[in-house]
Each structure stands twice: as C-alpha cells, then as structure tokens.
Design a protein around this motif. Structure first.
Motif, PDB file in Angstrom:
ATOM      1  N   ASN A  14      -5.532  -9.370  -1.190  1.00  0.00           N
ATOM      2  CA  ASN A  14      -5.597  -8.277  -2.166  1.00  0.00           C
ATOM      3  C   ASN A  14      -6.940  -7.564  -2.057  1.00  0.00           C
ATOM      4  O   ASN A  14      -7.994  -8.196  -2.107  1.00  0.00           O
ATOM      5  CB  ASN A  14      -5.410  -8.880  -3.568  1.00  0.00           C
ATOM      6  N   ARG A  61      -1.341  -4.982  -9.827  1.00  0.00           N
ATOM      7  CA  ARG A  61      -0.459  -4.025  -9.153  1.00  0.00           C
ATOM      8  C   ARG A  61      -0.360  -4.335  -7.659  1.00  0.00           C
ATOM      9  O   ARG A  61       0.730  -4.268  -7.070  1.00  0.00           O
ATOM     10  CB  ARG A  61      -0.959  -2.598  -9.359  1.00  0.00           C
ATOM     11  N   THR A  62      -1.483  -4.676  -7.071  1.00  0.00           N
ATOM     12  CA  THR A  62      -1.447  -4.993  -5.637  1.00  0.00           C
ATOM     13  C   THR A  62      -0.806  -6.349  -5.395  1.00  0.00           C
ATOM     14  O   THR A  62      -0.066  -6.525  -4.422  1.00  0.00           O
ATOM     15  CB  THR A  62      -2.867  -4.931  -5.051  1.00  0.00           C
ATOM     16  N   THR A  82      -5.107  -2.638   0.238  1.00  0.00           N
ATOM     17  CA  THR A  82      -5.064  -1.935  -1.036  1.00  0.00           C
ATOM     18  C   THR A  82      -3.608  -1.573  -1.349  1.00  0.00           C
ATOM     19  O   THR A  82      -2.819  -1.304  -0.449  1.00  0.00           O
ATOM     20  CB  THR A  82      -5.900  -0.645  -1.012  1.00  0.00           C
ATOM     21  N   GLY A  83      -3.288  -1.549  -2.631  1.00  0.00           N
ATOM     22  CA  GLY A  83      -1.923  -1.240  -3.022  1.00  0.00           C
ATOM     23  C   GLY A  83      -1.489   0.145  -2.588  1.00  0.00           C
ATOM     24  O   GLY A  83      -0.333   0.346  -2.186  1.00  0.00           O
ATOM     25  N   THR A  85      -7.571  -4.640  -4.075  1.00  0.00           N
ATOM     26  CA  THR A  85      -7.403  -3.760  -5.231  1.00  0.00           C
ATOM     27  C   THR A  85      -6.336  -2.713  -4.960  1.00  0.00           C
ATOM     28  O   THR A  85      -5.749  -2.665  -3.875  1.00  0.00           O
ATOM     29  CB  THR A  85      -8.705  -3.071  -5.692  1.00  0.00           C
ATOM     30  N   TRP A  86      -6.106  -1.857  -5.943  1.00  0.00           N
ATOM     31  CA  TRP A  86      -5.066  -0.849  -5.791  1.00  0.00           C
ATOM     32  C   TRP A  86      -5.549   0.369  -5.015  1.00  0.00           C
ATOM     33  O   TRP A  86      -4.913   0.809  -4.066  1.00  0.00           O
ATOM     34  CB  TRP A  86      -4.535  -0.402  -7.165  1.00  0.00           C
ATOM     35  N   ASN A  87      -6.685   0.941  -5.406  1.00  0.00           N
ATOM     36  CA  ASN A  87      -7.100   2.211  -4.799  1.00  0.00           C
ATOM     37  C   ASN A  87      -8.550   2.236  -4.326  1.00  0.00           C
ATOM     38  O   ASN A  87      -9.118   3.299  -4.135  1.00  0.00           O
ATOM     39  CB  ASN A  87      -6.852   3.363  -5.764  1.00  0.00           C
ATOM     40  N   GLU A 127      -5.782  -3.397 -11.481  1.00  0.00           N
ATOM     41  CA  GLU A 127      -5.987  -3.170 -10.049  1.00  0.00           C
ATOM     42  C   GLU A 127      -5.519  -4.386  -9.241  1.00  0.00           C
ATOM     43  O   GLU A 127      -4.912  -4.250  -8.174  1.00  0.00           O
ATOM     44  CB  GLU A 127      -7.472  -2.913  -9.775  1.00  0.00           C
TER      45      GLU A 127
END
Length: 275
Positions: free
Chosen positions: A132, A162-163, A108-109, A134-136, A159
């Motif tokens: 990847n 960004r990652t 995750t990012g 996702t981000w969060n 999502e």
C-alpha cells in the motif's frame, strides 16, 4: 527544494521532489538514512508494531527490490491530456517476469484504478508482492516538499483503507506492507499504519532511479550502497520522473548475481532466520 545529483541519482531529503510546474515526483530516499530497525519482523508478531523497518538481516544474502507505482491528481491530469505517457513501465514488468525476479511493488490506489490490467498482471505473478502506497500520494507531513498534505487521522486512515480495498479485490489478500509518499512521516503516522494492520517500510540506501538519465551511473550509485538485508527503492512509472528504471534494474540484478546476493520480496527478507 530537494537537492538532486542527477549523475548518480543520489537524492538529498526524505520526500518527493517537485517536478516542472510543481508536479510531484517519485518517492526518493534521504541522504542520511535512519538508524537500522530490522526487528521486529512481520513474521514474529501477529499484529504490526509502530516501527518503520529500514532493512532485513545483515547476516543473510538477501536484498529486497521494491518499486513504487506513484499516481497523483497532477500526474493523472497530464496523462489524460496527453502531456504524460502511461505511468506504467512495462519494460520493468516484462524483465521481472522473464528473469523471474521477486519484487515488492507499492501501489497507490489511483494508479491501480487507472491501470487495472497492469495491476491484475502484477497480482497474477507469484513472485510479486503488492503493498500500500496510499490513495493519491499526498504527504502525511506538512513539510514534505511540494506534495499536498493529508491532515488528520481520519483522512489518513481513508487513504490506507481505500487502497487496501482495491488491493484485496485484486489479490484476495490484505496487504502486509505500507510505504509513505516521499518517505515522510512522524511517529503518530507509523502508529496509524500499524493500527490499520500494516507494517511501515522505509529504506537503507540514499541512491534511487528517480530522475536518472544515465542508467549505468545510477545503477552504480545504488550498487555502491547495497549490503545484505538492504531495501532498494525504484519506481514503476517510467517517464518523465523515472525514465531509466528498466536498464538500471537489469544492471542491478546482474550485479546482485555476481555478488551472490539474492533478490527477494519483503516478506521473505523480513522472515526470521531459519523459518
């Protein structure tokens, strides 16, 4: 609420479980795996297709070990307050390095941003492939247990992007693979991921390391399901949600050696035979 058989770390449902006070836990497989979809593979097409890959070829002697490096706003808050320790299982990283075990790690990012040194260490290992996650770690479907829900194509693409950006900065390469938080998705979600030039990767086992306290029993549960071409899901966070991953992984690798099954990255597992 997701049913949980702690003794064998065998989990029901297709999502992350809510931990104490609603804390999201690691991604966990469902008891009923989707129909195997090992083809088409990334090496066979230039652009990813809207297909969720569950396993590689059953005719090979290869198995993909994957680990999810989860981070949520809830978990980050607790790390910063001292309620959680660092969400990096360095014992797992050291084992992968020492034994030269190939693995694919879905990041995750937020995790990458919080632990840049760990990310750089993984990126520098030629046997590690980064994907990847996702981000969060927000869910992409509205019924993914207690995970917050990402609504709308635009936010979902954000999502992913960004990652991707933070992974490109660490590795110099665009990631190839994507895993949904909680493994929850619908067909449109898989299409979005493919449009972002990533392959969706699911699983073909029902057992995991999530919440396991008895490493031996958890590893045995995973081993009982592994077949050639399997995709194993573990976690890189450590306590509180995956405290036993390191001993589980050590036992699992010994068993794969005994069975003459070779741990590989997803790129290797999903490469067409003969290439």
């Amino acid at each position: 609420m997701l049913a949980l058989a702690i003794a064998g770390a065998t989990l029901a449902g297709c999502a992350s479980v809510a931990g104490p006070s609603g804390s999201p836990s690691p991604s966990t497989p469902a008891t009923t795996a989707p129909a195997p979809t090992p083809t088409p593979t990334p090496a066979e097409t230039v652009k990813p297709t809207a297909t969720a890959i569950t396993n590689g070829s059953r005719r090979s002697n290869q198995v993909a070990i994957t680990l999810d490096a989860d981070m949520t706003p809830y978990a980050l808050q607790r790390v910063r307050s001292g309620q959680y320790g660092p969400q990096v299982n360095y014992a797992v990283i050291r084992f992968l390095e020492r034994r030269e075990v190939p693995a694919t790690i879905f990041v995750t990012g937020m995790w990458a941003q919080q632990y840049p040194e760990a990310l750089a260490r993984l990126a520098a290992n030629p046997l590690i492939e980064l994907g990847n996650h996702t981000w969060n770690h927000d869910a992409w479907t509205s019924s993914c247990y207690d995970l917050p829900f990402v609504a709308g194509d635009r936010q979902k693409r954000s999502e992913v992007r960004r990652t991707n950006a933070i992974l490109r900065a660490a590795t110099g390469r665009q990631p190839t693979f994507f895993r949904f938080p909680g493994l929850c998705h619908d067909q449109r979600d898989v299409e979005i991921v493919a449009e972002e030039n990533l392959w969706t990767v699911d699983f073909d086992l029902t057992a995991s390391d999530a919440f396991a306290q008895d490493a031996g029993r958890a590893a045995s549960a995973i081993e009982s399901e592994i077949r050639p071409g399997s995709i194993v899901i573990l976690h890189l966070n450590g306590s509180p949600n995956a405290p036993a991953t390191a001993p589980i992984l050590r036992q699992l690798v010994r068993t794969l050696d005994d069975r003459q099954l070779e741990p590989v990255t997803l790129s290797t597992l999903l490469r067409p035979q003969g290439k």
